[in-house]
Each structure stands twice: as structure tokens, then as C-alpha cells.
Write a protein that holds these residues in place. Sequence first.
Motif, PDB file in Angstrom:
ATOM      1  N   ASP A   1      -5.571  19.012  -8.975  1.00  0.00           N
ATOM      2  CA  ASP A   1      -6.183  19.062  -7.760  1.00  0.00           C
ATOM      3  C   ASP A   1      -6.061  17.598  -6.932  1.00  0.00           C
ATOM      4  O   ASP A   1      -6.994  16.726  -6.668  1.00  0.00           O
ATOM      5  N   PRO A   2      -4.896  17.391  -6.445  1.00  0.00           N
ATOM      6  CA  PRO A   2      -4.592  16.139  -5.739  1.00  0.00           C
ATOM      7  C   PRO A   2      -5.371  15.799  -4.808  1.00  0.00           C
ATOM      8  O   PRO A   2      -5.098  16.782  -3.599  1.00  0.00           O
ATOM      9  N   VAL A   3      -6.055  14.971  -4.544  1.00  0.00           N
ATOM     10  CA  VAL A   3      -6.654  14.803  -3.207  1.00  0.00           C
ATOM     11  C   VAL A   3      -5.583  14.413  -1.982  1.00  0.00           C
ATOM     12  O   VAL A   3      -4.688  13.599  -1.898  1.00  0.00           O
ATOM     13  N   GLY A   4      -5.812  15.341  -0.957  1.00  0.00           N
ATOM     14  CA  GLY A   4      -4.893  15.435   0.261  1.00  0.00           C
ATOM     15  C   GLY A   4      -3.639  15.660   0.048  1.00  0.00           C
ATOM     16  O   GLY A   4      -2.676  15.452   0.977  1.00  0.00           O
TER      17      GLY A   4
ATOM     18  N   VAL B   1       0.774  -1.088   0.060  1.00  0.00           N
ATOM     19  CA  VAL B   1       0.143   0.049   0.031  1.00  0.00           C
ATOM     20  C   VAL B   1       0.921   1.197  -0.122  1.00  0.00           C
ATOM     21  O   VAL B   1       1.924   1.339   0.664  1.00  0.00           O
ATOM     22  N   LEU B   2       0.552   2.238  -0.834  1.00  0.00           N
ATOM     23  CA  LEU B   2       1.242   3.467  -0.959  1.00  0.00           C
ATOM     24  C   LEU B   2       1.296   4.087   0.517  1.00  0.00           C
ATOM     25  O   LEU B   2       0.105   4.159   1.193  1.00  0.00           O
ATOM     26  N   PRO B   3       2.242   4.888   0.833  1.00  0.00           N
ATOM     27  CA  PRO B   3       2.050   5.627   2.027  1.00  0.00           C
ATOM     28  C   PRO B   3       1.177   6.951   2.013  1.00  0.00           C
ATOM     29  O   PRO B   3       0.956   7.373   1.099  1.00  0.00           O
ATOM     30  N   GLY B   4       0.976   7.186   3.239  1.00  0.00           N
ATOM     31  CA  GLY B   4      -0.055   8.115   3.554  1.00  0.00           C
ATOM     32  C   GLY B   4      -1.563   7.779   3.884  1.00  0.00           C
ATOM     33  O   GLY B   4      -2.004   6.365   3.986  1.00  0.00           O
ATOM     34  N   ASP B   5      -2.193   8.767   3.961  1.00  0.00           N
ATOM     35  CA  ASP B   5      -3.684   8.548   4.618  1.00  0.00           C
ATOM     36  C   ASP B   5      -4.856   8.106   3.554  1.00  0.00           C
ATOM     37  O   ASP B   5      -5.930   7.761   3.964  1.00  0.00           O
TER      38      ASP B   5
ATOM     39  N   PRO C   1     -13.427  11.759  -0.113  1.00  0.00           N
ATOM     40  CA  PRO C   1     -12.932  11.652   1.268  1.00  0.00           C
ATOM     41  C   PRO C   1     -11.613  11.007   1.483  1.00  0.00           C
ATOM     42  O   PRO C   1     -11.082  10.023   0.583  1.00  0.00           O
ATOM     43  N   ILE C   2     -10.888  11.134   2.411  1.00  0.00           N
ATOM     44  CA  ILE C   2      -9.706  10.567   3.190  1.00  0.00           C
ATOM     45  C   ILE C   2     -10.220   9.651   4.144  1.00  0.00           C
ATOM     46  O   ILE C   2     -10.721  10.365   5.188  1.00  0.00           O
ATOM     47  N   ARG C   3      -9.720   8.500   3.881  1.00  0.00           N
ATOM     48  CA  ARG C   3      -9.882   7.653   5.285  1.00  0.00           C
ATOM     49  C   ARG C   3      -8.971   7.892   6.547  1.00  0.00           C
ATOM     50  O   ARG C   3      -7.796   8.094   6.179  1.00  0.00           O
TER      51      ARG C   3
END
Length: 400
Positions: free
Chosen positions: A326-329, A177-181, A398-400
Motif C-alpha cells: 500500500d505505497p503512499v502516493g 530529498v527524494l523526488p516527489g510530493d 497525508p501527502i504534503r
Amino acid sequence: MKSLKELYRIGPGPSSSHTLGPQRACRLFQKRYPMAHHYEVELYGSLSLTGKGHLTDAIIMETMKPKACLVFFKNKKDLKHPNTMRLIAFDEKNQEIGDMIVYSIGGGAIRVEGETSNEGKDVYPHHFLKDILEYCEAHAMELWEYVNMFDPLGDYMDKIMDQMIKTVDGGLQKEDVLPGDLHLKRIAKELKKQADECKSAVEKEKLLLCAYAYSASEENAGGSITVTAPTLGSSGILPSLVYYYHKNLGYSRECIRNGLKIAGLFGNLIKENATISGAQGGCQAEIGAAVSMGAAMVAYFRGGSSSQIEYAAEIGIEHHLGLTCDPVGGYVMIPCIERNAVGVLRAMDAAILAQSICNVREHKVSFDMVVNTMNYTGRKIALELKETSLGGLASVVPIR
């Protein structure tokens, strides 16, 4: 225009303007103030708004080691450039001993305020494709030969090609899984598996190209080493084409080198006469530019004339005009990774379409015209849609 060495750079992801540029700025500052006890870096504009997701603070602190460095995300209006950073050196008594304001202008390039650019000298005598084409025609020269004449690169294109292949190979081996939220799962390996099992030749080609684009883009998003082509946010398109034409279709290294030179020439013209920075021009400046470069390269691979190569590059960028960033997060993941996969398919289509239409009629929109239009369009795109993560998809996903 400057050398292609200033366009194609090898460095850490996920963003040429947010990681590679700041990394280079920090190294320069260290050389100027090696006596410093510790450092501070203030980030402004897009560097501040999306710096966390782009790992800007992480690359700065890592680069400044073993000395301590604090990173501050600031808010300031009326910036001279949307990617602005101020580096400050302190002595052991916490007294400021020097500072430097740096603009990360795209593709890993930087400019220090109040100083002449140190990004290299101009090596090309022409600044517009029209003039380059006229020169090539007058001297019975192909576009890659034009690059060789004014910008002898030695084995540099081999290094770029090898890194692109290495990046794709690396991404095809991973399933984490890629790093981050966002908790985004890597899927390049699975896409490659589906492509290998595909019975339709047409569908297999598309899936392979997408798998390679995902692989390079996922490596970039994970902070691995890749190539600005012309930026890291759009670094999945050219590596995908290089990998496919060399590994799957057996095109020679010489042919790939020449294709990269032609692609780089078009990228250089965009960089010179518009921008390759998402914070300045939106994603049309990144994905649009990469598709244009990729389309030119594919047109060359298909034996296209200089006119057909130009038309392919023009189509590649024309139909990305107005594309938002418009990159999410603040992560270079959504919509960036998928956009690279779509982009490589559009590069292929642009080359095929250009070659076919050129056999029927002359095209009225020149490459120079569309680059000028792109520059104008980029200035009109709202700030919220230029790598700030304040609008567009970044405000609704949404960001988990």
C-alpha cells in the motif's frame, strides 16, 4: 525454472514492474516498429493507478526517445494481469501501424500477449525445493553447487555483487530529498554515522544493516541503478547483507557469490510457484520473498546445513504472509524503504533461529508448503492492498 540471470537484473528504480518492465517492453516494441513516426502507451491496473509515483510514464517517454510518445493512464476491469500495458505505433499520418499488449509480471520480467515467453529457457530440471534437496543429497552436493551444475553464470554474480555494493556506496554519500510530493529526506548517511559512533556491538550491527538497506532503497526510490532482488521494491535487503558481510566482516567474494546463488535459488522457487509481483501477491511477494532469500544466504554464511538453510528461508517468508502493498502516493518510499530495513534484520534473525531450532527438533512446515500458502494468500488479499494505493497506509497517510 529459468536462469538466475532472469531473477537478478540490473536496472533503474524505483520499481521493477513499473519502470524496468515497461522499459524492456518499450525497447522490444521499438525493435519491432523502428519505422514508426511516434508511439502511444496505455497503462492499466496497477501501472495506471501508481504509475505516476513509480515514474512509469517518465521511463516510457525517455526510452522511446528521440521519437515522441504519449502515455495514457486508463481504467479497465477484468484484466488478465494487474500490470497491463498496450503499446501502439503510428505513422506520420497518425495511422496505427501496429500494437502490442504486454504484462509486466514482476522483477522486470515481461510477457507479450499471444506469444511464447521470451524470458529465457528453463535451465533447472526441478521445480520444488523438496526435489532439489533430494537431488543434492543423492549427489553429495551443496545448494550453490546445484546452481553451478545447471546454471553456469560465469562472472554474472560478480556483476550483481559489484552493482549492489555500488548502489549502497552511492546512497551513503547523499543527503538530499527524494523526488516527489512526499518530500522524504534521505537518512542512510546519518544512520551510518550513528552506527559508527555506537558503543554497543549488537546495536552497531543492526544500525549498519539498516543504514545499508536504507541506502540501497533510497537509491532505488530516487530512480538510480540497482538490482532486482527479487524486485526493486525489495532491493535493499540483499545488498545490505552483501555489503555488511563483505565490507564489514571480510567474507570473500567467492563466499558472497555462493550466498547470492543460494538466495537466488529460493527466489526462483517463489517466482516459479507463487509470485514476486506486489500487484499480484501484495508485499509478501516482494519483502517476504527478499527476507526469505536473505535468510537463506545468512544461514549459508553461518555454515548452516541445507536443512537449516531451508528452514531459515521458510521462516523468512512464513511471517510475512498476508503483508499488504500500500505505497503512499504510489511512491516506493512509505512504507517500502523502512520495510527493507526491518526486513534485513528479520532475515538475520530467521537464520539464527533456524540454526538453533534445527539443533533441537525437525521443523514441520516446509519451504514448499509456505510458498504454496503465500500464493493462496496473495489471491485473497484485497485489490486495494496490492500496489494500487487505494487502501491501507496509502489512504490514511497525508501527502504534503
